[in-house]
Design a protein around this motif. Sequence first.
Motif, PDB file in Angstrom:
ATOM      1  N   THR A 148       0.840  -1.196   0.000  1.00 16.56           N
ATOM      2  CA  THR A 148       0.000   0.000   0.000  1.00 16.56           C
ATOM      3  C   THR A 148       0.881   1.255   0.000  1.00 16.56           C
ATOM      4  OG1 THR A 148      -0.181  -0.361   2.392  1.00 16.56           O
ATOM      5  CG2 THR A 148      -2.020  -1.066   1.040  1.00 16.56           C
ATOM      6  N   PRO A 149       0.320   2.424  -0.295  1.00 17.59           N
ATOM      7  CA  PRO A 149       1.121   3.650  -0.410  1.00 17.59           C
ATOM      8  C   PRO A 149       1.955   3.988   0.830  1.00 17.59           C
ATOM      9  CG  PRO A 149      -1.017   3.998  -1.389  1.00 17.59           C
ATOM     10  CD  PRO A 149      -1.079   2.649  -0.736  1.00 17.59           C
ATOM     11  N   ASP A 150       1.603   3.437   1.977  1.00 18.38           N
ATOM     12  CA  ASP A 150       2.399   3.692   3.175  1.00 18.38           C
ATOM     13  C   ASP A 150       3.628   2.798   3.272  1.00 18.38           C
ATOM     14  OD1 ASP A 150       1.139   1.304   3.654  1.00 18.38           O
ATOM     15  OD2 ASP A 150       0.138   1.919   5.519  1.00 18.38           O
ATOM     16  N   LEU A 184       8.143  -2.287   4.049  1.00 20.75           N
ATOM     17  CA  LEU A 184       9.159  -2.298   2.987  1.00 20.75           C
ATOM     18  C   LEU A 184       9.388  -0.914   2.405  1.00 20.75           C
ATOM     19  CD1 LEU A 184       8.076  -5.517   1.008  1.00 20.75           C
ATOM     20  CD2 LEU A 184       9.651  -5.345   2.946  1.00 20.75           C
ATOM     21  N   SER A 185       8.978   0.101   3.133  1.00 19.94           N
ATOM     22  CA  SER A 185       9.027   1.466   2.608  1.00 19.94           C
ATOM     23  C   SER A 185      10.444   1.932   2.285  1.00 19.94           C
ATOM     24  CB  SER A 185       8.380   2.437   3.601  1.00 19.94           C
ATOM     25  OG  SER A 185       9.024   2.379   4.872  1.00 19.94           O
ATOM     26  N   ASP A 186      11.459   1.301   2.894  1.00 17.94           N
ATOM     27  CA  ASP A 186      12.837   1.731   2.662  1.00 17.94           C
ATOM     28  C   ASP A 186      13.527   0.953   1.545  1.00 17.94           C
ATOM     29  OD1 ASP A 186      12.841  -0.656   4.083  1.00 17.94           O
ATOM     30  OD2 ASP A 186      14.716  -0.179   5.142  1.00 17.94           O
ATOM     31  N   ARG A 187      12.839  -0.006   0.949  1.00 14.84           N
ATOM     32  CA  ARG A 187      13.446  -0.840  -0.085  1.00 14.84           C
ATOM     33  C   ARG A 187      13.455  -0.098  -1.425  1.00 14.84           C
ATOM     34  NH1 ARG A 187      16.375  -4.949   2.205  1.00 14.84           N
ATOM     35  NH2 ARG A 187      15.075  -6.541   3.231  1.00 14.84           N
ATOM     36  N   LEU A 209      18.867 -10.076  -1.875  1.00 14.17           N
ATOM     37  CA  LEU A 209      18.899  -9.396  -0.578  1.00 14.17           C
ATOM     38  C   LEU A 209      18.349 -10.293   0.519  1.00 14.17           C
ATOM     39  CD1 LEU A 209      15.676  -8.572  -0.248  1.00 14.17           C
ATOM     40  CD2 LEU A 209      16.317  -6.732  -1.794  1.00 14.17           C
ATOM     41  N   ILE A 210      18.548  -9.870   1.742  1.00 18.71           N
ATOM     42  CA  ILE A 210      18.038 -10.615   2.884  1.00 18.71           C
ATOM     43  C   ILE A 210      16.628 -10.146   3.202  1.00 18.71           C
ATOM     44  CG2 ILE A 210      18.370 -11.228   5.303  1.00 18.71           C
ATOM     45  CD1 ILE A 210      20.454 -12.392   3.378  1.00 18.71           C
ATOM     46  N   SER A 211      15.675 -11.067   3.152  1.00 15.31           N
ATOM     47  CA  SER A 211      14.278 -10.739   3.377  1.00 15.31           C
ATOM     48  C   SER A 211      14.027 -10.313   4.825  1.00 15.31           C
ATOM     49  CB  SER A 211      13.401 -11.964   3.053  1.00 15.31           C
ATOM     50  OG  SER A 211      12.072 -11.768   3.492  1.00 15.31           O
ATOM     51  N   LYS A 212      13.227  -9.256   4.987  1.00 16.11           N
ATOM     52  CA  LYS A 212      12.835  -8.830   6.327  1.00 16.11           C
ATOM     53  C   LYS A 212      11.872  -9.830   6.968  1.00 16.11           C
ATOM     54  CE  LYS A 212      13.306  -3.813   5.805  1.00 16.11           C
ATOM     55  NZ  LYS A 212      12.621  -2.501   5.929  1.00 16.11           N
ATOM     56  N   ILE A 229      -0.757   5.702  -9.510  1.00 15.18           N
ATOM     57  CA  ILE A 229      -0.222   4.492  -8.893  1.00 15.18           C
ATOM     58  C   ILE A 229      -0.897   4.306  -7.533  1.00 15.18           C
ATOM     59  CG2 ILE A 229       1.852   3.356  -8.013  1.00 15.18           C
ATOM     60  CD1 ILE A 229       3.444   4.878 -10.133  1.00 15.18           C
ATOM     61  N   LYS A 230      -1.655   3.227  -7.432  1.00 11.05           N
ATOM     62  CA  LYS A 230      -2.446   2.980  -6.227  1.00 11.05           C
ATOM     63  C   LYS A 230      -1.746   2.054  -5.246  1.00 11.05           C
ATOM     64  CE  LYS A 230      -6.877   2.566  -6.980  1.00 11.05           C
ATOM     65  NZ  LYS A 230      -8.185   2.018  -7.480  1.00 11.05           N
ATOM     66  N   GLY A 231      -0.766   1.313  -5.736  1.00  9.47           N
ATOM     67  CA  GLY A 231      -0.048   0.371  -4.884  1.00  9.47           C
ATOM     68  C   GLY A 231       1.003  -0.348  -5.705  1.00  9.47           C
ATOM     69  N   VAL A 232       1.609  -1.376  -5.111  1.00  9.35           N
ATOM     70  CA  VAL A 232       2.646  -2.153  -5.790  1.00  9.35           C
ATOM     71  C   VAL A 232       2.375  -3.641  -5.568  1.00  9.35           C
ATOM     72  CG1 VAL A 232       5.109  -2.768  -5.788  1.00  9.35           C
ATOM     73  CG2 VAL A 232       4.414  -0.362  -5.659  1.00  9.35           C
ATOM     74  N   LEU A 233       2.479  -4.391  -6.642  1.00  5.72           N
ATOM     75  CA  LEU A 233       2.367  -5.847  -6.559  1.00  5.72           C
ATOM     76  C   LEU A 233       3.771  -6.430  -6.519  1.00  5.72           C
ATOM     77  CD1 LEU A 233       0.603  -8.452  -6.694  1.00  5.72           C
ATOM     78  CD2 LEU A 233       0.810  -8.301  -9.191  1.00  5.72           C
TER      79      LEU A 233
END
Length: 243
Positions: free
Chosen positions: A103-105, A119-122, A139-142, A161-165
Amino acid sequence: MKLSLARRISLSIGTLIIFVSLGLGFISMIISTTALKDKTEAALLMAVDDGVKIFEAKISKELGVLQELARHENVVSMDWEVQREYLKPNVQRLGYLEIGIVTPDGIAHYVSDNSTADLSDRDYIKKAFQGQANVSNVLISKVTNQAVVMFAVPIQSDNNIKGVLIGRKDGLAFNSIINELGYGDNGYSYLLGLDGTFYAHNNAEYVMEQRNIFDDIETGEIFQDVGRAFQELGMGNRGIVKY
């Protein structure tokens, strides 16, 4: 005396012929060796160029499939329950470990277990929110704390852009591509990040451990000569290195 002189002349001529023949043979050997070396290096560069095209094509195809999912009305709805119901069967079908909606957050919602992660910092998430379909580095998954590869595409509606898949694959996902590449009977390919980290190698442990060739320069371990060779070439440059 005449016979002795004739023998001397014959011996001198014979010796000269031998030296000339040896010289010509040596020169021919150098020329043929150089030609073979040049031909081999040209073939290696061509193999690398072809390998890059194959790699990019397979990644593009993977992202294309994910983009098709992202365009489906159930995904575009941004109704989590509707999205989850639609995406759940596609996790195994498409060979992912997990699929999620971000989601956008920046919060990822995963369809299999309904878990979440920030995942906002990825970087791959940031790129997708900017409209760019992309794939992460290894990468190492959170979530799993294991080496993974993440695929991310934007979910768009009316140019917004409403979100990311996102789709998560095992850290060895790139190996399945580079294992098809190589040169000759014993040659093989591997993939390095610009920082020197193995993203794909026929020794899977190097990938899962995130082994770095430049670290070995300091420690004197197995890849120190490889690291020095790539430092001299410059990461991201095209060429031949020897080590």
